[in-house]
Design a protein around this motif. Sequence first.
Motif, PDB file in Angstrom:
ATOM      1  N   SER A  87      35.444  44.530  43.918  1.00 49.55           N
ATOM      2  CA  SER A  87      36.499  44.895  44.869  1.00 49.55           C
ATOM      3  C   SER A  87      36.248  44.153  46.179  1.00 49.55           C
ATOM      4  O   SER A  87      35.185  43.545  46.370  1.00 49.55           O
ATOM      5  N   VAL A  88      37.200  44.223  47.100  1.00 51.19           N
ATOM      6  CA  VAL A  88      37.023  43.554  48.395  1.00 51.19           C
ATOM      7  C   VAL A  88      35.843  44.140  49.159  1.00 51.19           C
ATOM      8  O   VAL A  88      35.291  43.504  50.055  1.00 51.19           O
ATOM      9  N   ASN A  89      35.441  45.363  48.780  1.00 49.37           N
ATOM     10  CA  ASN A  89      34.308  46.023  49.439  1.00 49.37           C
ATOM     11  C   ASN A  89      32.999  45.822  48.679  1.00 49.37           C
ATOM     12  O   ASN A  89      32.047  46.586  48.857  1.00 49.37           O
ATOM     13  N   ASP A  90      32.961  44.802  47.817  1.00 48.58           N
ATOM     14  CA  ASP A  90      31.748  44.436  47.069  1.00 48.58           C
ATOM     15  C   ASP A  90      31.296  45.504  46.078  1.00 48.58           C
ATOM     16  O   ASP A  90      30.109  45.627  45.772  1.00 48.58           O
ATOM     17  N   LYS A  91      32.243  46.265  45.561  1.00 50.80           N
ATOM     18  CA  LYS A  91      31.920  47.256  44.533  1.00 50.80           C
ATOM     19  C   LYS A  91      32.268  46.668  43.162  1.00 50.80           C
ATOM     20  O   LYS A  91      33.376  46.159  42.957  1.00 50.80           O
ATOM     21  N   LEU A  92      31.316  46.724  42.227  1.00 55.25           N
ATOM     22  CA  LEU A  92      31.562  46.229  40.872  1.00 55.25           C
ATOM     23  C   LEU A  92      32.590  47.133  40.193  1.00 55.25           C
ATOM     24  O   LEU A  92      32.367  48.332  40.041  1.00 55.25           O
ATOM     25  N   GLN A 111      39.310  47.350  30.371  1.00 55.74           N
ATOM     26  CA  GLN A 111      40.634  47.945  30.532  1.00 55.74           C
ATOM     27  C   GLN A 111      40.846  48.364  31.987  1.00 55.74           C
ATOM     28  O   GLN A 111      39.896  48.585  32.725  1.00 55.74           O
ATOM     29  N   GLU A 112      42.104  48.475  32.376  1.00 49.63           N
ATOM     30  CA  GLU A 112      42.414  48.826  33.758  1.00 49.63           C
ATOM     31  C   GLU A 112      42.024  50.274  34.045  1.00 49.63           C
ATOM     32  O   GLU A 112      42.142  51.153  33.191  1.00 49.63           O
ATOM     33  N   THR A 113      41.547  50.490  35.270  1.00 51.89           N
ATOM     34  CA  THR A 113      41.168  51.825  35.738  1.00 51.89           C
ATOM     35  C   THR A 113      41.783  52.022  37.114  1.00 51.89           C
ATOM     36  O   THR A 113      42.513  51.154  37.613  1.00 51.89           O
ATOM     37  N   LEU A 114      41.461  53.135  37.755  1.00 51.16           N
ATOM     38  CA  LEU A 114      41.936  53.372  39.114  1.00 51.16           C
ATOM     39  C   LEU A 114      41.529  52.233  40.040  1.00 51.16           C
ATOM     40  O   LEU A 114      42.320  51.735  40.833  1.00 51.16           O
ATOM     41  N   SER A 115      40.270  51.789  39.945  1.00 54.73           N
ATOM     42  CA  SER A 115      39.756  50.757  40.847  1.00 54.73           C
ATOM     43  C   SER A 115      40.158  49.357  40.419  1.00 54.73           C
ATOM     44  O   SER A 115      40.239  48.453  41.251  1.00 54.73           O
ATOM     45  N   PHE A 116      40.391  49.158  39.118  1.00 54.92           N
ATOM     46  CA  PHE A 116      40.668  47.820  38.610  1.00 54.92           C
ATOM     47  C   PHE A 116      42.087  47.730  38.064  1.00 54.92           C
ATOM     48  O   PHE A 116      42.380  48.185  36.962  1.00 54.92           O
ATOM     49  N   SER A 119      46.995  43.610  38.877  1.00 52.06           N
ATOM     50  CA  SER A 119      48.069  43.272  39.810  1.00 52.06           C
ATOM     51  C   SER A 119      47.647  43.438  41.268  1.00 52.06           C
ATOM     52  O   SER A 119      48.407  43.104  42.174  1.00 52.06           O
ATOM     53  N   ARG A 120      46.431  43.951  41.499  1.00 51.43           N
ATOM     54  CA  ARG A 120      45.941  44.137  42.872  1.00 51.43           C
ATOM     55  C   ARG A 120      44.691  43.326  43.168  1.00 51.43           C
ATOM     56  O   ARG A 120      44.434  42.974  44.313  1.00 51.43           O
ATOM     57  N   VAL A 121      43.888  43.074  42.132  1.00 51.46           N
ATOM     58  CA  VAL A 121      42.562  42.487  42.341  1.00 51.46           C
ATOM     59  C   VAL A 121      42.633  40.967  42.239  1.00 51.46           C
ATOM     60  O   VAL A 121      43.351  40.420  41.404  1.00 51.46           O
ATOM     61  N   LEU A 122      41.873  40.290  43.093  1.00 48.87           N
ATOM     62  CA  LEU A 122      41.778  38.830  43.071  1.00 48.87           C
ATOM     63  C   LEU A 122      40.301  38.450  42.979  1.00 48.87           C
ATOM     64  O   LEU A 122      39.487  38.878  43.805  1.00 48.87           O
ATOM     65  N   PHE A 123      39.971  37.669  41.973  1.00 45.71           N
ATOM     66  CA  PHE A 123      38.585  37.268  41.754  1.00 45.71           C
ATOM     67  C   PHE A 123      38.092  36.419  42.926  1.00 45.71           C
ATOM     68  O   PHE A 123      38.739  35.454  43.322  1.00 45.71           O
ATOM     69  N   GLY A 124      36.943  36.803  43.481  1.00 45.28           N
ATOM     70  CA  GLY A 124      36.332  36.034  44.562  1.00 45.28           C
ATOM     71  C   GLY A 124      36.764  36.426  45.956  1.00 45.28           C
ATOM     72  O   GLY A 124      36.224  35.910  46.940  1.00 45.28           O
ATOM     73  N   LEU A 125      37.724  37.350  46.072  1.00 46.90           N
ATOM     74  CA  LEU A 125      38.220  37.718  47.408  1.00 46.90           C
ATOM     75  C   LEU A 125      37.122  38.344  48.258  1.00 46.90           C
ATOM     76  O   LEU A 125      37.072  38.134  49.477  1.00 46.90           O
ATOM     77  N   ASN A 126      36.235  39.112  47.625  1.00 46.96           N
ATOM     78  CA  ASN A 126      35.143  39.736  48.378  1.00 46.96           C
ATOM     79  C   ASN A 126      34.248  38.693  49.037  1.00 46.96           C
ATOM     80  O   ASN A 126      33.689  38.923  50.116  1.00 46.96           O
ATOM     81  N   LYS A 127      34.112  37.512  48.415  1.00 41.87           N
ATOM     82  CA  LYS A 127      33.321  36.428  48.997  1.00 41.87           C
ATOM     83  C   LYS A 127      34.160  35.589  49.970  1.00 41.87           C
ATOM     84  O   LYS A 127      33.717  35.250  51.069  1.00 41.87           O
ATOM     85  N   ALA A 356      46.779  54.315  45.419  1.00 41.88           N
ATOM     86  CA  ALA A 356      45.488  54.372  44.723  1.00 41.88           C
ATOM     87  C   ALA A 356      44.874  55.766  44.828  1.00 41.88           C
ATOM     88  O   ALA A 356      44.300  56.281  43.867  1.00 41.88           O
ATOM     89  N   ILE A 357      45.010  56.387  45.997  1.00 40.94           N
ATOM     90  CA  ILE A 357      44.486  57.752  46.176  1.00 40.94           C
ATOM     91  C   ILE A 357      45.238  58.719  45.267  1.00 40.94           C
ATOM     92  O   ILE A 357      44.637  59.581  44.608  1.00 40.94           O
ATOM     93  N   ALA A 358      46.564  58.568  45.207  1.00 42.05           N
ATOM     94  CA  ALA A 358      47.374  59.437  44.343  1.00 42.05           C
ATOM     95  C   ALA A 358      46.991  59.247  42.875  1.00 42.05           C
ATOM     96  O   ALA A 358      46.898  60.214  42.113  1.00 42.05           O
ATOM     97  N   GLU A 359      46.760  57.995  42.476  1.00 38.97           N
ATOM     98  CA  GLU A 359      46.340  57.722  41.095  1.00 38.97           C
ATOM     99  C   GLU A 359      44.987  58.367  40.808  1.00 38.97           C
ATOM    100  O   GLU A 359      44.749  58.885  39.717  1.00 38.97           O
TER     101      GLU A 359
END
Length: 454
Positions: A87-92, A111-116, A119-127, A356-359
Motif C-alpha cells: 500500500s502507499v503506507n508500506d503495508k504488504l 484475490q482482492e480484499t479490503l486493502s487490495f 482498481s485502487r492500487v499502483l505497483f511501486g507507488l509507495n516507493k 474503504a472504511i465502509a467495506e
Amino acid sequence: SNVLKIYKDELFSENSEGKKYLLSRGFSLQEAKEWELGFAPPEYGFLKEKLKGRYSDDDLFNAGVYAKGDKGFYDRFRNRLIFPIYSVNDKLIAFAGRQLTKDLPKYINTQETLSFKKSRVLFGLNKAKKDLHKFGYFIIVEGYFDCLRLWQAGYKTAIATMGTALSYEHGFVLKKYTNNLILCFDSDSAGQNAAVSALKNLLPFNFKIELIFLEEGEDPDSFILKRGKDSFDKKLQERTDFYEFLYNREFFLPPYKFSIQERSEKIKKIMEFLDLIKDPVTRVSYVTDLSERLNIPFKTLNKMVLSQSDVFVKEEKPTYDAEKLFLSQYIKNINIRKQFETRFHPEIFQNIDLRAIAEWIIEKKVDKNENLPHIIIDGFKEEEELITEILLIPDEETELEIIWKLLQERFLKRKLKEINLSLRNSREEEKDALIAKQKEILKEIKKLKENERR
C-alpha cells in the motif's frame, strides 16, 4: 510477513530457477533485494511444508497464497517470480506471480480484499512518492517489469497498473500526490485504446496528462533493453499532450480531406473529452485552440460542450462533508446502524477512503450492537488520522434520512454517468442492455425525488 520471507529466501537459494530467470531478464540480485522479490517453486505443498502448521489452511487461503480444489488446499503461486504489493503506507497487502514458462496465465494475483483492490492500487507507488519532488511527475506503465526497468534506468517515479486499465479510483489516489502524469503505452491499437480509456477516467481530475507511445510491439522493458536509456530519454522529451494525441488520432489527414459528416463526428469525439475537464479555464483554452485549427467559431464549439453537458449527467461536487457526517453517525450510533442495516452499502461514498472504511465494516461483519468506534480504531490502523477526524465530528440534529437520500441520489447519478460514457463507445449489440440500465437508474432517481416531496 513470514510468507514473503520464505519466497525471498527461495529466490536466493543456490539453484533457484527464479534467480536464473531474473538474471536472464537483465536484473541484478541487488535489485531483487530492493524490490523484495521472491520465488515460489513448482511444488503444490511448498508453503505448507515451510510453515509447518504455524497458520491454518483457512488463514493462508484468506491471505491469498492458498487456492482450494477438489482435493483441498494447495499453493496458489507455483513456479512463479513473486512481486510483493505494498500500500502507499508500506503495508504488504498482496502478491503477484509471474510464470517462468510460457504457461498461461502469465500473471496471477492474490484475490482482492479490503486493502487490495486492483482498481485502487499502483505497483511501486509507495516507493515512487518519495522521489516525486525530484521529478515532478509519475510515469505510469502497464507491467511490473516495465516499472523495474524504468527504475533501473533512473526513473524513480515509475509506477505500474496491475493488469487493469487506469481507473477513476486511481485518479483519486494519484491526485493526493501530483497533478502531472506521463502515461506510457504501446503504439498499436490496444495501446491507443488503453490511452483513450485512461483519459476518460483521469481528465475529470484536471491532471496535466502527457503520453509516450513506443514502437509497436515494444514496452518500456523491451525498449530500454534493446535501444538503451538515451532512446527512452528522447521519447520522454518528445512526449505528447493528451489533446494533441486526441486531435491527431481523429485528424490523421488534413481536416479538409474528410467529408462534412466525418469532420462533424470527429469534432464531437474530441469535444466529449474536453467536456470531461472540470476546470473552465483549461477547457476554454483547448476549445479555443480547436476553434483556430478547424476555423470554426469558438461560440459554436463551446455550445457543443454545453449541449453535451446537458445530455450527460454533470459531475457533482464531491459531498465529502455529508459523507463524513453520515459515516460518523453510523459508526457512533447503534440505533442509526439498525435503522440503515439493510440499506447501507459502500458504493454510496464517492470518497474512496470512506468507501474503504465502509467495506471494512461490512467485510468484518461487525454486529450492530458492538462498540464499532473501538473496533475500527483497533482494526483500521492505516487510516488512523481519517478515522479520528470522522469520530470527532459532532453529532448533528440533521435528519440522516435526508443525507442518505442525497448520497443515494448522487451515487445513482455517478452510475448513470458511467453508463452514458459506455454508450458513447458501445457496439450496437451492447446498446439495448445499457439503455435498459439507464432507464432503470432514471426510474430510481425519479422515485427518490418523489419521496422527497412527500
